[in-house]
Design an enzyme around this catalytic site. Structure first.
Site, mmCIF file in Angstrom:
data_model
loop_
_atom_site.group_PDB
_atom_site.id
_atom_site.type_symbol
_atom_site.label_atom_id
_atom_site.label_comp_id
_atom_site.label_asym_id
_atom_site.label_seq_id
_atom_site.Cartn_x
_atom_site.Cartn_y
_atom_site.Cartn_z
ATOM 1 N N SER A 113 0.418 -4.363 2.392
ATOM 2 C CA SER A 113 1.509 -3.046 2.347
ATOM 3 C C SER A 113 2.366 -2.518 4.742
ATOM 4 O O SER A 113 1.609 -2.550 5.690
ATOM 5 C CB SER A 113 0.875 -1.281 2.575
ATOM 6 O OG SER A 113 1.218 -0.416 2.579
ATOM 7 N N THR A 150 2.087 -0.424 5.001
ATOM 8 C CA THR A 150 1.662 1.028 5.795
ATOM 9 C C THR A 150 0.731 1.048 6.903
ATOM 10 O O THR A 150 0.526 1.263 8.254
ATOM 11 C CB THR A 150 0.765 1.605 4.647
ATOM 12 O OG1 THR A 150 -0.050 2.961 4.983
ATOM 13 C CG2 THR A 150 -0.655 0.411 4.263
ATOM 14 N N ASP A 205 -8.504 -6.952 -15.732
ATOM 15 C CA ASP A 205 -7.926 -5.987 -15.694
ATOM 16 C C ASP A 205 -9.285 -5.414 -15.426
ATOM 17 O O ASP A 205 -9.601 -4.993 -17.237
ATOM 18 C CB ASP A 205 -6.380 -5.779 -15.748
ATOM 19 C CG ASP A 205 -5.846 -4.435 -15.005
ATOM 20 O OD1 ASP A 205 -5.165 -4.799 -14.707
ATOM 21 O OD2 ASP A 205 -6.568 -3.047 -15.127
ATOM 22 N N GLY A 260 -1.148 -4.167 -14.166
ATOM 23 C CA GLY A 260 -0.127 -3.028 -13.333
ATOM 24 C C GLY A 260 1.298 -3.672 -13.293
ATOM 25 O O GLY A 260 1.661 -3.858 -13.636
ATOM 26 N N LYS A 298 -6.043 -1.423 3.491
ATOM 27 C CA LYS A 298 -5.147 -2.773 3.512
ATOM 28 C C LYS A 298 -5.292 -3.377 4.410
ATOM 29 O O LYS A 298 -5.308 -5.024 5.275
ATOM 30 C CB LYS A 298 -3.533 -1.948 3.821
ATOM 31 C CG LYS A 298 -3.581 -1.581 2.315
ATOM 32 C CD LYS A 298 -3.361 -2.982 1.163
ATOM 33 C CE LYS A 298 -3.535 -2.532 -0.293
ATOM 34 N NZ LYS A 298 -4.092 -2.969 -1.240
ATOM 35 N N TYR A 310 -7.098 5.137 2.489
ATOM 36 C CA TYR A 310 -5.552 3.691 1.724
ATOM 37 C C TYR A 310 -5.349 2.610 2.378
ATOM 38 O O TYR A 310 -5.525 0.991 2.361
ATOM 39 C CB TYR A 310 -5.292 3.978 0.456
ATOM 40 C CG TYR A 310 -3.748 3.187 0.533
ATOM 41 C CD1 TYR A 310 -3.711 2.320 -0.525
ATOM 42 C CD2 TYR A 310 -2.867 3.601 1.332
ATOM 43 C CE1 TYR A 310 -3.100 1.624 -0.666
ATOM 44 C CE2 TYR A 310 -1.538 2.221 0.352
ATOM 45 C CZ TYR A 310 -1.950 1.419 -0.636
ATOM 46 O OH TYR A 310 -1.329 0.413 -0.453
HETATM 47 N N1 UFG Z 1 9.854 11.721 -0.854
HETATM 48 C C1 UFG Z 1 10.171 12.625 -1.250
HETATM 49 N N2 UFG Z 1 9.929 13.533 -2.616
HETATM 50 C C2 UFG Z 1 8.474 12.813 -3.999
HETATM 51 C C3 UFG Z 1 8.344 11.623 -3.248
HETATM 52 C C4 UFG Z 1 8.500 11.078 -1.916
HETATM 53 O O1 UFG Z 1 11.144 13.490 -1.016
HETATM 54 O O2 UFG Z 1 8.480 13.942 -4.455
HETATM 55 C C5 UFG Z 1 9.424 11.271 -0.046
HETATM 56 C C6 UFG Z 1 8.587 10.484 1.020
HETATM 57 O O3 UFG Z 1 8.402 11.747 1.751
HETATM 58 C C7 UFG Z 1 9.674 9.863 1.316
HETATM 59 C C8 UFG Z 1 9.841 8.183 0.498
HETATM 60 O O4 UFG Z 1 10.362 9.342 -0.746
HETATM 61 O O5 UFG Z 1 10.278 9.605 2.667
HETATM 62 C C9 UFG Z 1 9.270 7.549 0.272
HETATM 63 O O6 UFG Z 1 8.301 8.215 -0.476
HETATM 64 P P1 UFG Z 1 6.713 7.226 -1.434
HETATM 65 O O7 UFG Z 1 6.121 8.109 -1.192
HETATM 66 O O8 UFG Z 1 7.699 6.795 -2.096
HETATM 67 O O9 UFG Z 1 6.735 6.030 -0.166
HETATM 68 P P2 UFG Z 1 5.740 5.971 0.940
HETATM 69 O O10 UFG Z 1 6.600 5.780 2.343
HETATM 70 O O11 UFG Z 1 4.980 6.740 1.930
HETATM 71 O O12 UFG Z 1 4.016 5.048 0.293
HETATM 72 C C10 UFG Z 1 4.906 3.739 0.601
HETATM 73 C C11 UFG Z 1 3.787 3.475 -0.192
HETATM 74 C C12 UFG Z 1 2.187 3.302 0.010
HETATM 75 C C13 UFG Z 1 2.392 2.459 1.186
HETATM 76 C C14 UFG Z 1 3.409 3.771 2.065
HETATM 77 C C15 UFG Z 1 3.692 2.623 2.968
HETATM 78 O O13 UFG Z 1 3.623 4.249 -1.946
HETATM 79 O O14 UFG Z 1 1.716 2.925 -1.514
HETATM 80 O O15 UFG Z 1 4.810 2.699 1.188
HETATM 81 O O16 UFG Z 1 4.561 3.449 4.604
HETATM 82 F F1 UFG Z 1 1.202 3.122 2.090
#
Ligand code: UFG
Length: 338
Positions: A125, A127, A31, A10, A154, A150
């Protein structure tokens, strides 16, 4: 010294395999190929000149896990990446997440508990902190009720490891709480390969930049932040991978203070979504088509790490800037779409 890397084909797993091999450690990857490809082995080989041993194995099959450990008695450390990670999917199908992320963890810990000495690194995470009250987030910040199954896996995963370590002195474990991993190996031999429409910001940005997606939706422009968009701590996957090797070595060399420890892995710097877009535009020399839309359910306003504990105890610090990480993500996107 043999190290088992579950989910080693991964995104974060493959970069960690490279860093383990660079340090001379012998790696076995398992994997199930549910979200990865055997071709990643070629990428690892192209970088390190060494092909890790690979076995396709479904960790949900308890007897397969038992047989694997019977066959490979010389494994001294395990880095456990194998897990499902799509927040939205976990809401739709919680049992899939409890089975994939918790069931498999229990089987592996059972096997490691039988050994005279075992080291275990867990992919956790940020999270677990939810929307923390204070920034930067330190490891002793309270764990908040999970927003999704999810996230819950964690939290529960950490508790299972902590409980097991309390009664198993031969087991040493570290949970690494990642902030937002991004980027790719600078060689462009390995990188992130999201299946379908990316849920995460950076692959969505690079796929929009390359023309695979029409427009990036920026989720929310009315957050209480300087530019109204959410703040995250984006960390280069190679920095993250190196931290795993350091954490594992700490355990293998018996340098840990406790047999269960937790570390944040982030850069310590928060960047907004608009700053991430600016970084992309700078390193790619392209304008990104984006639009501010409604907030996404479940998003927190801000999360960035206190890196003091990892700096002081692991002696690890993220080396790459957001621009460097973004450049590697873009170079990878350009290469794979050629
Ligand atoms: N975002 C956008 N547009 C998109 C995708 C994301 O504006 O198309 C924004 C989200 O709202 C957020 C930021 O970009 O503000 C980051 O978003 P991500 O989805 O990339 O990441 P997250 O922080 O939401 O999630 C990550 C991991 C999860 C974990 C989380 C913990 O992907 O697995 O952090 O906070 F659970």
């Amino acid at each position: 010294m043999k190290v088992l890397v579950t989910g080693g084909l991964g995104f974060i797993g493959s970069h960690t395999v490279v860093e383990l091999q660079n340090k001379g450690l012998e790696v076995i990857i398992i994997d199930d190929l549910s979200n990865s490809s055997e071709k990643v082995l070629d990428g690892i080989f192209a970088i390190t000149g060494k092909k890790p041993i690979f076995e396709k194995l479904d960790l949900k099959e308890k007897s397969e896990v038992e047989d694997f450990f019977k066959k490979h008695t010389d494994i001294s450390g395990v880095i456990h990446f194998a897990a499902s990670k799509a927040v939205g999917e976990s809401v739709e199908n919680p049992l899939l997440y409890y089975e994939n992320n918790i069931g498999t963890l229990v089987y592996i810990l059972k096997e490691l508990s039988k050994k005279d000495k075992a080291s275990f690194i867990f992919s956790s995470s940020c999270t677990v902190y939810g929307q923390a009250d204070k920034m930067p987030i330190t490891e002793d910040a309270p764990v908040k009720t999970a927003e999704s199954p999810y996230g819950n896996t964690k939290q529960i995963g950490e508790e299972i490891i902590s409980d097991t370590c309390k009664v198993t002195p031969s087991l040493n474990a570290i949970a690494l709480r990642y902030f937002n991993p991004m980027g790719a190996h600078p060689s462009t031999e390995i990188g992130e390969l999201p299946i379908g429409v990316p849920q995460n910001l950076v692959p969505y940005i690079t796929q929009t930049g390359i023309g695979m997606r029409e427009q990036l939706s920026v989720f929310g422009g009315d957050y209480p932040t300087e530019d109204g968009t959410c703040i995250r701590d984006y960390i280069h996957v190679v920095d993250l991978a190196k931290a795993h090797v350091i954490a594992l070595q700490r355990l293998l060399e018996g340098k840990n203070d406790d047999n269960y420890e937790v570390f944040n892995l982030g850069t310590g710097t928060g960047s907004s979504v608009l700053e991430a877009i600016k970084s992309f535009e700078k390193v790619s020399e392209k304008k990104l088509n984006y639009k501010i839309v409604d907030r996404r359910a479940g998003d927190i306003t801000a999360a960035y790490a206190s890196t003091d504990k990892a700096n002081n105890i692991l002696g690890w610090k993220a080396a790459s800037t957001l621009d460097e990480a973004m450049k590697s993500a873009w170079d990878w996107e350009v290469k794979i779409r050629k």
